[in-house]
Design a protein around this motif. Structure first.
Motif, PDB file in Angstrom:
ATOM      1  N   GLY A 260       0.763  -1.251   0.001  1.00  0.00           N
ATOM      2  CA  GLY A 260       0.145   0.057   0.052  1.00  0.00           C
ATOM      3  C   GLY A 260       0.895   1.258  -0.118  1.00  0.00           C
ATOM      4  N   HIS A 261       0.115   2.477   0.216  1.00  0.00           N
ATOM      5  CA  HIS A 261       0.852   3.885   0.054  1.00  0.00           C
ATOM      6  C   HIS A 261       1.602   3.910  -1.126  1.00  0.00           C
ATOM      7  N   ALA A 262       1.222   3.661  -2.139  1.00  0.00           N
ATOM      8  CA  ALA A 262       1.881   3.156  -3.369  1.00  0.00           C
ATOM      9  C   ALA A 262       1.431   4.371  -4.442  1.00  0.00           C
ATOM     10  N   LEU A 263       0.722   5.220  -4.273  1.00  0.00           N
ATOM     11  CA  LEU A 263       0.086   6.111  -5.237  1.00  0.00           C
ATOM     12  C   LEU A 263       1.253   6.943  -5.972  1.00  0.00           C
ATOM     13  N   ALA A 264       2.310   7.359  -5.466  1.00  0.00           N
ATOM     14  CA  ALA A 264       3.255   8.287  -6.086  1.00  0.00           C
ATOM     15  C   ALA A 264       3.943   7.325  -7.222  1.00  0.00           C
ATOM     16  N   TYR A 269       4.378   4.619 -12.834  1.00  0.00           N
ATOM     17  CA  TYR A 269       4.542   3.300 -13.573  1.00  0.00           C
ATOM     18  C   TYR A 269       3.125   2.933 -13.165  1.00  0.00           C
ATOM     19  N   PRO A 270       1.797   3.556 -13.952  1.00  0.00           N
ATOM     20  CA  PRO A 270       0.431   2.874 -13.810  1.00  0.00           C
ATOM     21  C   PRO A 270       0.438   1.289 -14.051  1.00  0.00           C
ATOM     22  N   GLU A 271       1.227   0.932 -14.951  1.00  0.00           N
ATOM     23  CA  GLU A 271       1.119  -0.873 -15.094  1.00  0.00           C
ATOM     24  C   GLU A 271       1.395  -1.554 -13.954  1.00  0.00           C
ATOM     25  N   GLY A 277      -5.701   3.052 -14.275  1.00  0.00           N
ATOM     26  CA  GLY A 277      -5.381   4.395 -13.983  1.00  0.00           C
ATOM     27  C   GLY A 277      -6.224   5.403 -14.798  1.00  0.00           C
ATOM     28  N   SER A 278      -5.655   6.731 -15.011  1.00  0.00           N
ATOM     29  CA  SER A 278      -4.222   7.314 -14.656  1.00  0.00           C
ATOM     30  C   SER A 278      -4.329   7.631 -13.305  1.00  0.00           C
ATOM     31  N   PHE A 279      -3.289   7.869 -12.435  1.00  0.00           N
ATOM     32  CA  PHE A 279      -2.994   8.072 -11.163  1.00  0.00           C
ATOM     33  C   PHE A 279      -2.158   9.399 -11.080  1.00  0.00           C
ATOM     34  N   PHE A 288      -5.334   5.099   0.690  1.00  0.00           N
ATOM     35  CA  PHE A 288      -6.050   5.263  -0.684  1.00  0.00           C
ATOM     36  C   PHE A 288      -6.076   3.674  -1.298  1.00  0.00           C
ATOM     37  N   ASP A 289      -7.261   3.361  -2.022  1.00  0.00           N
ATOM     38  CA  ASP A 289      -7.483   2.127  -2.487  1.00  0.00           C
ATOM     39  C   ASP A 289      -6.615   1.499  -3.423  1.00  0.00           C
ATOM     40  N   ASP A 290      -5.770   2.437  -4.244  1.00  0.00           N
ATOM     41  CA  ASP A 290      -4.891   1.986  -5.422  1.00  0.00           C
ATOM     42  C   ASP A 290      -3.440   1.710  -4.763  1.00  0.00           C
ATOM     43  N   VAL A 291      -3.088   0.472  -4.852  1.00  0.00           N
ATOM     44  CA  VAL A 291      -1.862  -0.269  -4.221  1.00  0.00           C
ATOM     45  C   VAL A 291      -1.093  -1.245  -5.399  1.00  0.00           C
ATOM     46  N   PHE A 292      -0.054  -1.558  -4.975  1.00  0.00           N
ATOM     47  CA  PHE A 292       0.655  -2.353  -5.928  1.00  0.00           C
ATOM     48  C   PHE A 292      -0.233  -3.572  -5.971  1.00  0.00           C
ATOM     49  N   CYS A 293      -0.028  -4.130  -7.481  1.00  0.00           N
ATOM     50  CA  CYS A 293      -0.649  -5.326  -7.849  1.00  0.00           C
ATOM     51  C   CYS A 293       0.104  -6.566  -7.709  1.00  0.00           C
ATOM     52  N   PRO A 294      -0.190  -7.428  -7.091  1.00  0.00           N
ATOM     53  CA  PRO A 294       0.872  -8.694  -6.604  1.00  0.00           C
ATOM     54  C   PRO A 294       0.923  -9.437  -8.144  1.00  0.00           C
TER      55      PRO A 294
END
Length: 753
Positions: A260-264, A269-271, A277-279, A288-294
């Motif tokens: 998490g805490h990955a928005l920046a 690198y939205p991929e 995205g976009s972010f 925030f909900d948008d986090v790294f996808c594993p």
């Protein structure tokens, strides 16, 4: 081998021991007074082969106060070397920070096993020099000392607000002064990516800036409209800071947040996200909900980032965050759901464990270990991971019982972004109330652990999150003097029973901070108010670090400089009123004016019990709910109780059968901080505290319509006991910050009329 160092010095002053104690922080484990005094020569004579870097640091710290010269061959002082075999194993680790100082009428003799121990001895000498100034003599003594805890840390968030290399170095110097040995550098978050990664230049090109920043109280939802950044540290600057810390025997532990805490990072690198995205880097504070996808490309990215981080930081541990990771996107992501199924994971919490395990395996392959916030316990802890316990003490307890190392940093004691004085007279802060005395009262070893389990508690750390800290002067204000309390807690010599004696040593240290032009908080000079039960309801105790007999107050809300009373004993509060108080010397105002409004009801001052006490936001305990003080919705300080994932079940003993027709209480909504309005509430009465009758129930619509300020007509009641149950919102729903995590319920003042 044990090194022996001889040092002579000048400019040590005449100051008697306060209550037979030196003005040293942290206080040494053992101080023995000897016969005689050290006669001060005109110059500081350094004798023998002293460690160069540490001695140069010492000379710079003393500065222009003294003259330095080295003893010549045949001079009055000679270097002696004692060679003692150093024990192996754990004992060897403990000896790294051991030192002794023996001050006789002829010399000062330092012993240590390592340069680190010598450096710590120099910190003690520097404080002695600061204490004994003006060419007077120092009493002869012997000090033997070493810390109780191996990890004595301070954290700094440079993502919400950025601080220059020079400012970070100043921060490290403060840690060195008070014998802390770990600097936790929080380098990535939603609001900014602050470390250059050469393989991924867009992290700093895009992720190190944001279009604007949130300002003021969170509930105001206002922004400054000013672009922030780009701000980041180059790899050369990182190396410079790490070397600077190493020279002061401080380990720099970097934190790269995940998952998490990955928005920046996702902005660059939205991929790497679960959605297209976009972010953009966050402009608000919160989660925030948008986090790294594993997925594989994410792990490749993170492994490449960690490769560069590991090259820059020689620390044993790499902090990988792991906290506050909403599962909203993972629940909606086909890849994530397939991964859960493929690996026989229970749910998204299991997926978080999978993520952390995979990162740990990679970090371990590089000869390093991971440490993360206590949410890395979700779904099962990685085999070699250490836990940083922040949501309370339970994470540390769970880790230690399963033979994992832990660092204790509970928010209730160790979050220095909380208020440290009366929130009404303090700069805007995140919330909570953590004064100097509370920090000093903390014991990092939980009582739930036995002796063997306690060995897994590495130490203690305080954290400074910077959402509301705009510049370095404010950083100084928030850490001082609380850093001094943390120092003594980590050293293992704190004694909460003798807090006032510690406070006196802190006040003496203020002279040093004044000389350094440090903007420290003077909150302990201000009036501290404490509500206590009295025969007639409540009384208000006033105190200050100075003479409490010099406090003056009024009960009508007027300025205490005019027609005020001198404080002698706790002030009875018979009815609703506003008390103003301040500290005076020779008729002159010397403190901020403290203002406190009281709203009295039939529950005020009565006995109250809670079935599930709060942890992090708990100053004053259950009595906070019947102390006559209504919480400020913009400053979440000492007037609120916070409950994460728990309901409030409060029973109030009215003392005798009492007639009333209205019940009121306040809850709070601040969704960015995961604080949600109550879901429902029930009100009960009883005459025997056993058989309760439900007299009123309200649901979500009524609570939302009232905006959390609940007033309920319950008809005419006559009862001895009142029970109020206030239901937590539960799991935060999708679309909100912190989705899929436990909501916070903040409650204040349960009253009846």
């Amino acid at each position: 081998m044990i090194r022996t160092f001889l040092v002579l010095f000048v400019l040590i002053s005449n100051m008697i021991f306060a209550q037979n104690k030196l003005n040293l922080i942290p206080y040494p484990q053992k101080v023995q007074l000897l016969q005689g005094e050290f006669a001060i020569p005109k110059a500081f004579v350094l004798s023998g082969d002293l460690p160069k870097e540490e001695t140069e640091y010492f000379k710079k710290r003393i500065g222009s106060q003294v003259e330095f010269q080295y003893a010549k061959k045949g001079g009055e002082i000679h270097l002696t070397n004692s060679i003692i075999p150093q024990a192996s194993g754990t004992d060897s680790e403990q000896k790294k920070e051991y030192y002794s100082i023996e001050i006789s009428p002829k010399q000062i003799h330092i012993k240590s096993y390592t340069k680190q121990g010598y450096f710590l001895a120099l910190q003690t000498l520097i404080q002695l020099i600061e204490q004994y100034k003006e060419g007077k003599n120092i009493p002869a003594m012997k000090i033997e000392d070493q810390p109780k805890f191996a990890w004595r840390g301070m954290h700094l968030d440079v993502c919400r607000h950025f601080f220059t290399v020079d400012e970070v170095k100043q921060y490290i110097d403060y840690l060195a002064m008070y014998k802390l040995n770990t600097f936790h550098w929080h380098l990535t978050d939603d609001q900014g990516w602050r470390i250059e990664i050469k393989k991924y230049p867009k992290l700093t090109q895009i992720g190190s800036k944001r279009k604007e920043s949130m300002i003021g109280a969170y509930v105001d939802n206002t922004f400054d409209g000013k672009p922030y950044g780009p701000y980041f540290y180059t790899q050369e600057q990182i190396k410079d800071v790490v070397k600077y810390a190493q020279d002061r025997h401080i380990t720099v532990v970097p934190e790269i947040e995940m998952p998490g805490h990955a928005l920046a990072a996702l902005s660059a690198y939205p991929e790497l996200a679960c959605t297209k995205g976009s972010f953009e880097p966050a402009t608000k504070w919160g989660v925030f909900d948008d986090v790294f996808c594993p997925k594989d490309e994410t792990f490749t990215f993170l492994e490449n980032v960690l490769d560069e981080v590991i090259q820059l930081f020689p620390s044993r541990y790499i902090h990988i965050g792991g906290d506050e990771c909403p599962k909203t996107r993972w629940k909606e992501c086909a890849h994530c759901q397939e991964l859960i199924k493929k690996n026989n994971l229970k749910d998204e919490h299991g997926l978080q464990s999978y993520f952390i395990h995979r990162i740990e395996k990679y970090v371990n392959s590089k000869g390093r270990k991971i440490i993360g916030w206590d949410e890395i316990l979700e779904g099962g802890l990685a085999p070699n991971a250490a836990v940083m316990s922040w949501t309370g003490v339970n994470g540390g307890i769970e880790a230690a019982k399963s033979k994992h190392f832990a660092v204790m940093t509970p928010g209730a004691y160790c979050y220095f972004d909380h208020y440290q004085g009366d929130p009404q007279s303090e700069p805007n802060a995140f919330g909570g109330f953590t004064p100097l005395e509370k920090v000093y009262s903390y014991n990092p070893i939980p009582s739930e652990l036995n002796a063997e389990q306690s060995q897994y508690i590495m130490g203690v750390q305080a954290n400074l999150w910077t959402e509301y800290i705009l510049d370095f002067k404010q950083v100084q204000y928030m850490i001082f003097p609380r850093l001094m309390a943390l120092s003594e807690v980590g050293w293992g010599t704190s004694d909460p029973k003798n807090y006032k004696e510690f406070e006196n040593r802190v006040i003496n240290q203020f002279k040093v901070l004044d000389g350094m032009k440090v903007n420290y908080a003077r909150s302990i000079y201000n009036i501290t108010g404490k509500v206590i039960p009295s025969n007639n309801g409540i009384a208000y105790e006033l105190s200050t670090s100075q003479n409490s007999n010099s406090i003056r107050y009024t009960l009508d809300g007027t300025d205490p400089s005019i027609n005020s009373k001198t404080y002698q004993t706790a002030v009875e509060i018979p009815n609703s009123l506003t008390i103003k108080s301040a500290y005076f010397e020779e008729g002159q105002l010397k403190s901020a004016v403290s203002t406190q409004q009281f709203i009295i009801s039939k529950t005020t001052g009565k006995k109250i019990t809670l079935e599930q006490p709060s942890e992090n936001y708990s100053f004053g305990g259950a009595f906070t709910l019947v102390d006559g003080i209504i919480g400020n919705v913009k400053k979440l300080g000492k007037t609120w109780l916070g409950f994460q994932g728990k309901d409030v079940v409060a029973t109030i003993d009215l003392g005798q059968k009492t007639t009333f027709s209205e019940v009121y209480f306040n809850t709070l909504e601040n969704k960015g901080s995961w604080i949600h309005l109550a879901k429902s509430a029930k009100i009960f009465v009883s005459d025997d505290n056993k058989n309760f009758k439900l007299i009123k129930e309200i649901g979500t619509p009524e609570i939302q319509k009232a905006g959390g300020k609940i007033k309920v007509n319950v008809g005419t009641q006559n009862a001895k006991y009142l029970k109020v149950t206030i239901e937590n919102a539960g799991i935060i729903p999708a679309g909100n910050p912190g989705a899929d995590s436990k909501a916070w319920l903040f409650v204040d003042e349960i009253g009846v009329n």
